[in-house]
Design a protein around this motif. Sequence first.
Motif, mmCIF file in Angstrom:
data_model
loop_
_atom_site.group_PDB
_atom_site.id
_atom_site.type_symbol
_atom_site.label_atom_id
_atom_site.label_comp_id
_atom_site.label_asym_id
_atom_site.label_seq_id
_atom_site.Cartn_x
_atom_site.Cartn_y
_atom_site.Cartn_z
ATOM 1 N N THR A 17 35.051 2.488 19.115
ATOM 2 C CA THR A 17 36.377 1.900 19.500
ATOM 3 C C THR A 17 37.018 2.246 20.739
ATOM 4 O OG1 THR A 17 36.354 1.623 17.156
ATOM 5 C CG2 THR A 17 38.352 1.179 18.456
ATOM 6 N N ASP A 64 35.049 -1.147 16.588
ATOM 7 C CA ASP A 64 34.241 -1.805 17.598
ATOM 8 C C ASP A 64 35.269 -2.559 18.439
ATOM 9 O OD1 ASP A 64 31.485 -0.963 16.953
ATOM 10 O OD2 ASP A 64 32.194 -1.943 14.980
ATOM 11 N N CYS A 65 36.429 -2.166 18.418
ATOM 12 C CA CYS A 65 37.221 -2.933 19.285
ATOM 13 C C CYS A 65 37.470 -2.440 20.720
ATOM 14 C CB CYS A 65 38.854 -2.918 18.847
ATOM 15 S SG CYS A 65 39.059 -3.835 17.297
ATOM 16 N N ILE A 66 37.866 -3.207 21.695
ATOM 17 C CA ILE A 66 37.939 -2.945 23.078
ATOM 18 C C ILE A 66 39.234 -3.133 23.730
ATOM 19 C CG2 ILE A 66 36.789 -2.833 25.509
ATOM 20 C CD1 ILE A 66 34.168 -3.394 24.262
ATOM 21 N N GLU A 126 38.582 -8.005 21.464
ATOM 22 C CA GLU A 126 38.507 -7.413 22.965
ATOM 23 C C GLU A 126 39.877 -8.030 23.198
ATOM 24 O OE1 GLU A 126 35.229 -8.526 25.229
ATOM 25 O OE2 GLU A 126 33.747 -8.104 23.675
ATOM 26 N N LYS A 172 38.704 -12.838 21.281
ATOM 27 C CA LYS A 172 38.959 -12.425 22.424
ATOM 28 C C LYS A 172 40.288 -12.716 23.225
ATOM 29 C CE LYS A 172 33.868 -12.584 23.333
ATOM 30 N NZ LYS A 172 33.768 -11.120 23.295
ATOM 31 N N HIS A 185 35.878 -5.842 16.317
ATOM 32 C CA HIS A 185 35.216 -6.566 17.468
ATOM 33 C C HIS A 185 36.107 -7.197 18.149
ATOM 34 C CE1 HIS A 185 31.213 -5.194 15.319
ATOM 35 N NE2 HIS A 185 31.814 -5.602 14.099
#
Length: 262
Positions: A102, A119-121, A139, A157, A137
Motif C-alpha cells: 500500500t 493495495d491502495c496507491i 488509486e 480509480k 485496490h
Amino acid sequence: MIHQLAAVDKRARIKKNVIVEPFTTIAGDVEIGEGTWIGPNVTIMDGARIGKNCRIFPGTVISAVPQDLKFDGEDTQVIIGDGTTIRESVTINRGTKALGYTKLGKDCLIMATSHIAHDCIIGNNVIIVNGCGIAGHVEIGDHTVVGGLSAIHQFGKVGKHVMISGGTLVRKDIPSYIKVAREPMSYAGINSVGLRRRGFTNEKIFEIQRIYRYLYQMKMNVSQAVSLIEKEMLPTVERDEILEFIKNSPRGIVKGYGTGKE
C-alpha cells in the motif's frame, strides 16, 4: 530521541533526528526516515516504510495485516512518502500478494479516523479529510481532495486534481480535474479553483472545460463524446490523460449532473 516508555524493536531501522513519543510500539521490520515525529500511542507494525519529515499522531496504526480473507501471511509493505502527515487514529493496512504494498506519496495529509485499505496507491499532495473509508485496490491521483466521511468502492480509480464533496459514496471512477457531489454521485463541474491555485492557465482551464462539455453537456454517450473529442481537439497532455483514463476505467466514469444519465 526515543522515549524510554516506547517499545521499539532493536531491528527497526530508524534514521537520525526521529522522535518516538511514549507508549508507541514499533516492530522489527520497519524503516523510518530522518526527521520524522512519531506521537504517543502509535502502533507501527512489520512492513512499514516511512519517509523523511513525516508526522504521525496518536492512535494511528500503520501496516497492520489486511482485512482481506485471501491474505495468507505474505511479506508485504506500507510505503509512506516524505513530508506526509497522518492524524489521529488513522489505519493504513499493508498490501496483499495482488500488489505487494500500500503506497502513499509525498506531502499528503490523512486526517483523523480515516482508513486506507490494502493495495491502495495514493498520489502526492493528496488530502483525505476526517472519517473517510478507502477500500482495497483504490488509486487516487496527485492533488486530489477527498471530503470528510466519503467512501470509495474497492478497485475505484480517481484522477488528478479532483475535488470530492464531503459524504460522497464513490461507486464510479472519477477522471481528472473535476468536482463531484450529490447523491448519487455526479459531475459538478471542473475543479477550476484548485487548478488556478496550482498554476493552470486560463487557456488550459478552458480546454479542460471544453472536454467535459463534450462528455456531460452535449447529450451524447461516453463513447460518442470520446470520438468527437479525438476528432475535434488537438492532442495535449491533459486531453490525452482524460481520454486514457476513460478508456481504462473498468467501472465506468461518474454520471453527469445528477440526472442518472451516463
